[in-house]
Design an enzyme around this catalytic site. Structure first.
Site, PDB file in Angstrom:
ATOM      1  N   ALA A  43      38.631  39.612  49.081  1.00 37.47           N
ATOM      2  CA  ALA A  43      37.533  40.365  48.502  1.00 37.47           C
ATOM      3  C   ALA A  43      36.601  39.379  47.814  1.00 37.47           C
ATOM      4  O   ALA A  43      37.007  38.265  47.500  1.00 37.47           O
ATOM      5  CB  ALA A  43      38.049  41.387  47.489  1.00 37.47           C
ATOM      6  N   MET A  44      35.349  39.790  47.600  1.00 35.53           N
ATOM      7  CA  MET A  44      34.385  38.904  46.929  1.00 35.53           C
ATOM      8  C   MET A  44      33.559  39.719  45.955  1.00 35.53           C
ATOM      9  O   MET A  44      33.007  40.757  46.309  1.00 35.53           O
ATOM     10  CB  MET A  44      33.506  38.240  47.994  1.00 35.53           C
ATOM     11  CG  MET A  44      32.338  37.443  47.423  1.00 35.53           C
ATOM     12  SD  MET A  44      32.898  36.063  46.371  1.00 35.53           S
ATOM     13  CE  MET A  44      31.548  35.984  45.187  1.00 35.53           C
TER      14      MET A  44
ATOM     15  N   GLU B  75      38.355  42.317  41.059  1.00 31.49           N
ATOM     16  CA  GLU B  75      36.930  42.145  41.357  1.00 31.49           C
ATOM     17  C   GLU B  75      36.065  42.778  40.268  1.00 31.49           C
ATOM     18  O   GLU B  75      35.023  42.237  39.917  1.00 31.49           O
ATOM     19  CB  GLU B  75      36.587  42.733  42.732  1.00 31.49           C
ATOM     20  CG  GLU B  75      37.424  42.171  43.890  1.00 31.49           C
ATOM     21  CD  GLU B  75      37.421  40.654  43.987  1.00 31.49           C
ATOM     22  OE1 GLU B  75      36.412  40.039  43.608  1.00 31.49           O
ATOM     23  OE2 GLU B  75      38.449  40.087  44.420  1.00 31.49           O
TER      24      GLU B  75
ATOM     25  N   GLU C   4      39.038  32.508  38.160  1.00 33.91           N
ATOM     26  CA  GLU C   4      40.074  33.136  38.975  1.00 33.91           C
ATOM     27  C   GLU C   4      41.350  33.408  38.198  1.00 33.91           C
ATOM     28  O   GLU C   4      41.968  34.452  38.329  1.00 33.91           O
ATOM     29  CB  GLU C   4      40.370  32.283  40.205  1.00 33.91           C
ATOM     30  CG  GLU C   4      39.198  32.202  41.173  1.00 33.91           C
ATOM     31  CD  GLU C   4      38.603  33.569  41.507  1.00 33.91           C
ATOM     32  OE1 GLU C   4      39.295  34.599  41.350  1.00 33.91           O
ATOM     33  OE2 GLU C   4      37.433  33.603  41.909  1.00 33.91           O
TER      34      GLU C   4
HETATM   35 ZN   LIG Z   1      38.509  36.354  42.007  1.00 36.84          ZN
END
Ligand SMILES: [Zn+2]
Length: 902
Positions: free
Chosen positions: A271-272, A307, A329
């Site tokens: 996913a982005m 996200e 992250e």
């Molecule tokens: Zn991420």
């Protein structure tokens, strides 16, 4: 090669007006942009990023000045820049840089790229145009300052066929059909907040959606391929709740009026987090209540929460450079669990965190070829390689440790001030430590820098002695190494370690808490009764291993059997002993004995960690069929109680975790060749195919694997047929991974060809890597997959070089190599036929066979560079070496132990 330089700061962007017109048939696009810029100091050059873009014309108009045309425009593929040189200096002030250009909708899943789908009405193949700009591919869509810290505002306009839908980060402000071409419409989007280029997104295609809203009225939509919108319902509800949760947690409201999520059929990542338009691969987002497993539902909840957290941490406040990627992250990985724990308490997600995230990080980080969490990144091509388990998993683990160290309330307060202070700007790791240090009054910076700037983590050796009613625990720290060999230059490495101790008299309460800031430390635990167990690292929050003295360890064993030791502590103990075995500090039979104590275990999380060890041993021993048989028998017996408790049929009202545990146990029993389980799987498969009984989604992976292993042509074809008929990515993935477990070498070859049968393919390009990996993880497939990898290296490199997939492929295809058959023959022969006095010679020749195997892998990667995988290759070679040493050290004792027990 010239050394990498960041863009000069003489000219910086303020606002981009970008118009893009993709051609969905010729798979190209044309574009134009007016970039309002600030000239910070006089210059006759403007340098910005662009790659695989043809600039057809450009000009610069200073504010209140006349239009200037550049003397020349020089583009460089090597530096990924274009330089506009003007005949006269541009003087300080503002102006507008106008550029016209063309580009390609590529098939590499980066930049502005094509994604294939079937048209609404029929079987026509069409292309959508979609984007993936992280880390550094916005420059493939439009020329610009493509660095995270260079923020600007963006007004996007898309010109597309009138029957297509478009999406971007913000809302549509106007939509009109072009007067001169009624087949084309012009869609304008409102101006974005100040943001980084890598978070922009545009999409042109055909999709359906479902819609909802947050409590304060942010519109949320989930877009899915035509006809699949209802599969977005689950993610939709999680998104709205997650935004509510973070609004409250951070004390800062989500700044955009809408949040869109979209499932793309071709997508290189999971996913982005594009701001306001998050892209997902289909499996990560869409849930089919009839066919999706509990595990994939849980995974969707985590991904969505991850996200959504980036919308604050990453998008609102952005890392200054890729060096700080880990913070983005690691933090999002931590927050996803915090959020899901709140939304779905029944998942007990923090417990699952330990086996899914914490332990894998420790495993990788024990290698000499690991890297510190914070890696200085120069050229952006270095970025992909650090999108790894260290950034995400260890990053989140040290943040979890910090969260516990300062407590939730002060953590939250510090987060709020960090996000407020740096909103719409960029920040570095130290900025977060400053905020948390101020909120907590604890030495956050000193503690955390030992964890983020040094690679690896400590093992703490503990001994005890009695002092009247107290017990004194003596702790010594040193760096933990997977191979047990501590290099001299790391012998003095120290960490500042928050230590916790729990005890039998009150296992759920932390008895002692201290900060260990030197090599050794004595801790006094008062009023300890005889035979009372003491254990370090409550709930596996601390990022370290513990090596207990035999006395301390033997006191702990009964508490595993009677489960008075809390689940995460049982798990942690087992995992530490396993790691110590791997590094040669203790022998494999010791951990096998410990595993025996878990026969009554009923906790999914604990089993999940044990299962990881069983899988590792299964790989290791797969080179010796006799020992493997014995090991399988051992494993079947270990799992038998849990299997009889859970059986095949879901029990009404059972917990989420029991549902997960059933799948895990059955899967493992299939790997261990349990014939009754396999034949039950076959029965279920037959009635599933006959339409009389549907296999519960939670058990399908296991069933497909079971029937594939020894399948005949008919079953093989049935699996392929199910694959082609299924419309759900998750199901396709289960089936293709099931197929990957076939044993017959002809069929293995067929499966590998099937995996690579793109472009007109059954396996979408991002899934084919998984299939190859899965084949490589099987005993019979290992060598064939390695050969296949070598033979198809050019095609594989072409397809995957620009993402993180190639690194994963390289890792999994090589790291489990341990010995070759030849090696095994030699070893078996000399085990069975002793020739006194030749032991050393035998060892040396074993070594040299192993060396030649290592050499094979090494030579291949020296001659065939896979850019961005250099570190992964080194890690694999090191893992092979660890496996080799482990096996040569312990094979005989494992054999003896298992023989005695069988
Ligand atoms: Zn991420």
């Amino acid at each position: 090669m010239t050394s990498f330089k960041r863009l000069p700061s003489t000219v910086t962007p303020i606002h981009y007006s970008i118009t893009l017109r993709p051609n969905l048939t010729s798979l190209t696009f044309s574009g134009s942009e007016d970039i309002e810029v600030r000239i910070n100091s006089d210059t006759n050059e403007i340098v910005l990023n662009s790659l695989e873009i043809d600039i057809t014309s450009a000009s610069f108009t200073p504010q209140n000045g006349k239009k200037l045309t550049p003397l020349r425009i020089q583009s460089s593929d090597e530096t990924e820049t274009s330089c506009f040189t003007f005949s006269e200096p541009l003087t300080s002030g503002t102006g507008v840089l106008s550029i016209q250009f063309t580009g390609i909708l590529n098939d590499k899943l980066i930049g502005f790229y094509r994604s294939k789908y079937q048209s609404r009405e029929g079987r026509e193949e069409r292309y959508a145009a979609v984007t993936q700009f992280a880390a550094t591919d916005a420059r493939r869509a439009f020329p610009g300052w493509d660095e995270p810290a260079i923020k600007a505002t963006f007004a996007v306009t898309l010109e597309v066929p009138i029957d297509r839908m478009t999406l971007s980060n913000t809302d549509v402000v106007s939509e009109e059909v072009l007067e001169d071409d009624p087949r084309v419409k012009r869609v304008k989007y409102s101006t974005t907040p100040l943001m980084s280029t890598y978070l922009l997104a545009f999409i042109v295609g055909e999709f359906d959606f479902v819609e909802s809203a947050t409590t304060d009225g942010v519109r949320v939509r989930v877009y899915a391929p035509v006809g699949k919108a209802s599969q977005g319902e689950f993610a939709l509800s999680v998104t709205a709740k997650a935004i509510n949760y973070y609004n409250d947690y951070f004390g800062i409201s989500y700044p955009l009026p809408k949040m869109d999520l979209i499932a793309l059929s071709d997508f290189a990542y999971w996913a982005m987090e594009n701001w306001g338009l998050v892209t997902y691969r289909e499996t990560a987002l869409l849930m089919d209540p009839k066919n999706s497993s509990s595990m994939s539902k849980q995974s969707t909840a985590l991904t969505v929460a991850h996200e959504v957290s980036h919308q604050w941490f990453g998008n609102l406040v952005t890392m200054e450079w890729w060096t700080h990627l880990w913070l983005n992250e690691g933090f999002a990985k931590f927050m996803e669990y915090l959020c899901v724990d709140q939304l779905f308490p029944e998942y007990q997600i923090w417990m699952q965190y330990v086996s899914q995230t914490f332990l894998p990080a420790l495993q990788l980080d024990a290698l000499h070829n690991s890297h510190p969490i914070e890696v200085p990144i120069g050229h952006p091509s270095e970025v992909n390689e650090i999108f790894d388990e260290i950034s995400y998993n260890k990053g989140s683990a040290v943040i979890r440790m910090l969260h516990r160290f300062i407590g939730d309330e002060l953590f939250r307060k510090g987060m709020h001030s960090y996000l407020s202070l740096h909103s719409y700007k960029s920040a570095k790791t130290e900025d977060l430590w400053t905020a948390l240090q101020e909120s907590s009054n604890k030495p956050v910076r000193d503690v955390m820098s030992t964890w983020t700037l040094q690679k690896g983590y400590p093992v703490i050796s503990v001994t005890s002695r009695r002092d009247k009613d107290s017990v004194i625990l003596s702790l010594t720290q040193e760096k933990f190494c997977a191979d047990g060999k501590l290099p001299a230059n790391e012998s003095t490495t120290r960490w500042l370690i928050p230590i916790s101790v729990i005890r039998a008299s009150d296992p759920n309460q932390i008895a002692v808490e201290v900060l260990m800031d030197s090599k050794t430390l004595d801790i006094e635990v008062p009023n300890v009764s005889t035979n009372e167990w003491l254990k370090l690292n409550a709930s596996c929050v601390g990022v370290y291993r513990v090596n207990y003295s035999p006395e301390l360890l033997s006191l702990l064993l009964p508490s595993i059997v009677d489960k008075t030791l809390p689940p995460l502590d049982r798990l942690g103990l087992q995992s530490d002993v396993f790691a110590l075995v791997q590094s040669g500090r203790t022998s494999t039979p010791e951990v096998l004995k410990l595993m025996d104590a878990f026969a009554n275990e009923d906790d999914y999380t604990v089993w999940n960690a044990i299962d990881g060890c069983l899988a590792k041993l299964n790989q290791l021993l797969s080179h010796n069929s006799e020992v493997l048989q014995l090991f399988h028998a051992f494993g079947r017996q270990l799992l038998s109680k849990t299997y009889s408790r859970l059986g095949w049929q879901p029990i009404k009202g059972e917990t989420h975790l029991d549902t997960l545990l059933r799948g895990l146990v059955i899967n493992r029993l299939i790997s261990f060749g349990d014939q009754s389980v396999i034949s039950e799987a076959k029965n279920l498969f037959d009635s599933h195919c006959a339409g009389s009984h549907v296999i519960p989604p939670d058990l399908r992976s296991a069933v497909y694997r079971a029937v594939a292993i020894d399948c005949n042509d008919k079953t093989f074809d049935t699996l392929l047929k199910l694959y082609r008929e299924s419309d759900l990515h998750e199901e396709k993935r289960r089936l293709s991974l099931g197929l990957a477990s076939v044993k017959d070498s002809n069929r293995i070859a067929k499966v590998l060809d099937f995996a690579l049968s793109v472009p007109i393919s059954d396996v979408r390009s991002n899934e084919s890597v998984l299939v190859i990996i899965s084949v490589g993880l099987t005993r019979n497939g290992r060598d064939i997959a390695w050969k296949f990898f070598k033979e198809n290296k050019d095609e594989l490199r072409r397809r995957y070089e620009s993402g993180t997939l190639i690194g994963r492929l390289v890792k999994h295809i090589t790291e489990n190599f341990c010995t070759e058959d030849t090696l095994q023959d030699v070893q078996t022969f000399f085990t069975e036929n002793a020739f006194p006095g030749t032991e050393r010679t035998v060892k040396q020749s074993l070594e040299s066979i192993l060396d030649s195997l290592l050499q094979d892998v090494q030579t291949f990667f020296t001659e065939n560079a896979f850019p961005g995988t250099e570190r992964t290759v080194k890690q694999s070679l090191e893992s092979i070496r660890v496996n080799i040493d482990w096996l040569s050290r312990d094979l005989q004792s494992i054999h003896a132990f298992l023989t005695k027990r069988s």
